[in-house]
Write an enzyme that holds these catalytic residues in place. Sequence first.
Site, PDB file in Angstrom:
ATOM      1  N   LYS A 154       0.814  -1.228  -0.054  1.00 49.42           N
ATOM      2  CA  LYS A 154       0.018   0.123  -0.052  1.00 49.42           C
ATOM      3  C   LYS A 154       0.913   1.184  -0.035  1.00 49.42           C
ATOM      4  O   LYS A 154       0.702   2.209  -0.803  1.00 49.42           O
ATOM      5  CB  LYS A 154      -0.857  -0.053   1.224  1.00 49.42           C
ATOM      6  CG  LYS A 154      -1.961  -1.146   1.292  1.00 49.42           C
ATOM      7  CD  LYS A 154      -2.827  -1.158   2.524  1.00 49.42           C
ATOM      8  CE  LYS A 154      -3.658  -2.316   2.421  1.00 49.42           C
ATOM      9  NZ  LYS A 154      -4.337  -2.769   3.776  1.00 49.42           N
ATOM     10  N   GLN A 187      -4.877  -1.880   9.940  1.00 52.71           N
ATOM     11  CA  GLN A 187      -4.897  -2.979   9.334  1.00 52.71           C
ATOM     12  C   GLN A 187      -5.470  -4.159  10.026  1.00 52.71           C
ATOM     13  O   GLN A 187      -5.010  -4.040  11.451  1.00 52.71           O
ATOM     14  CB  GLN A 187      -3.305  -3.183   9.007  1.00 52.71           C
ATOM     15  CG  GLN A 187      -2.902  -4.421   8.379  1.00 52.71           C
ATOM     16  CD  GLN A 187      -3.520  -4.492   6.701  1.00 52.71           C
ATOM     17  OE1 GLN A 187      -3.581  -3.341   6.126  1.00 52.71           O
ATOM     18  NE2 GLN A 187      -4.001  -5.577   6.153  1.00 52.71           N
ATOM     19  N   ASP A 207     -11.717   2.448   4.608  1.00 58.28           N
ATOM     20  CA  ASP A 207     -12.172   0.939   4.538  1.00 58.28           C
ATOM     21  C   ASP A 207     -13.638   1.136   4.580  1.00 58.28           C
ATOM     22  O   ASP A 207     -13.982  -0.084   4.070  1.00 58.28           O
ATOM     23  CB  ASP A 207     -11.716   0.253   5.796  1.00 58.28           C
ATOM     24  CG  ASP A 207     -10.127  -0.399   5.444  1.00 58.28           C
ATOM     25  OD1 ASP A 207      -9.815  -0.743   4.258  1.00 58.28           O
ATOM     26  OD2 ASP A 207      -9.503  -0.464   6.376  1.00 58.28           O
TER      27      ASP A 207
HETATM   28  N1  GUN Z   1      -6.638  -6.722   6.158  1.00 56.98           N
HETATM   29  C1  GUN Z   1      -6.907  -7.569   4.946  1.00 56.98           C
HETATM   30  N2  GUN Z   1      -7.436  -6.729   4.127  1.00 56.98           N
HETATM   31  C2  GUN Z   1      -7.762  -5.643   4.630  1.00 56.98           C
HETATM   32  C3  GUN Z   1      -8.439  -4.346   4.438  1.00 56.98           C
HETATM   33  O1  GUN Z   1      -9.224  -4.284   3.155  1.00 56.98           O
HETATM   34  N3  GUN Z   1      -8.381  -3.566   5.027  1.00 56.98           N
HETATM   35  C4  GUN Z   1      -7.936  -3.490   6.441  1.00 56.98           C
HETATM   36  N4  GUN Z   1      -8.182  -2.414   7.361  1.00 56.98           N
HETATM   37  N5  GUN Z   1      -7.342  -4.513   6.822  1.00 56.98           N
HETATM   38  C5  GUN Z   1      -7.247  -5.592   5.931  1.00 56.98           C
END
Ligand code: GUN
Length: 286
Positions: free
Chosen positions: A52, A96, A119
């Site tokens: 990311k 995360q 998210d």
């Molecule tokens: N862990 C795995 N996929 C995601 C996601 O799309 N967002 C977040 N915050 N954690 C994750």
Amino acid sequence: MATVIDGRLLAKKLNESTKEEVTIMNSKSIVPCLAVIIVGEDQASKRYVRSKHKKAEQLGIKSIVKALPEETTEKELLSVLDEYNHNDSINAILIQSPLPKHINEKFVMGHINPQKDVDGFQTINSGKLFLNENENYPVACTPKGIMKMLEEYNIELLGKKAVVIGRSTIVGRPMAALLINAGAEVSVINHYANVNDYTKDADIIVSATGELHTVTKKDVKSGATVIDVGQNLNEDGKLVGDVDYDDVSQVAGYITPVPGGVGPMTISTLMSQTVELTKWSEKHNE
Ligand code: GUN
């Protein structure tokens, strides 16, 4: 043979348009900023967060990664979050998942400023999605990216039978809501259900279980669309999805590969949604 839905290609196109938008913003001295908080040592999470960060930098988005130790308390995490919630130079916040077991993940996610909730997991944003009022609100990036894939390949949803396998906050639940909003007839099932009972007549199958062989050839009707959200290591240590790709490709109409399917679209959607949140906050502050 199924048409392969090329997530890498679609993600590249989306990234190019995000970069163009960021360049225009930069010319007005606006730099979108994404802050990612990661707690602990989960190796897969660390890998995702690095991807990311790298993608954000490539697109001209400022990326802050706050890595906190495993023993961070819920209170300490909330205090970092509070600071980011109130920091006007941060437009988007992502915590995360998974968080260490001693932290109540849903509680913490619920404290994200809804206007920075990239998210879309925060209560208000989830509610807007379930009410089909999410046009100017963030939506979970994996399902949102999947909807873009379906749209790009002109896969019809209205009145079609869709089955979502897995009911997580990150994928299953928001995926089901988006499909309902698009007019599909949606079933949401658990990974331990008899998958075949539900999928054998389905037009669209989305598998998000994180388990090998969740969807096999006998589970898929001829011409169906199969979307694979899984990221698993197989017996040979190779990255594969939940779906038996080679076999299922022989009967499906459309299929997403792993790697190169849903994964790249999730990151591109995260970046484009960071830019959208930045635009919305500029509008609010006018
Ligand atoms: N862990 C795995 N996929 C995601 C996601 O799309 N967002 C977040 N915050 N954690 C994750």
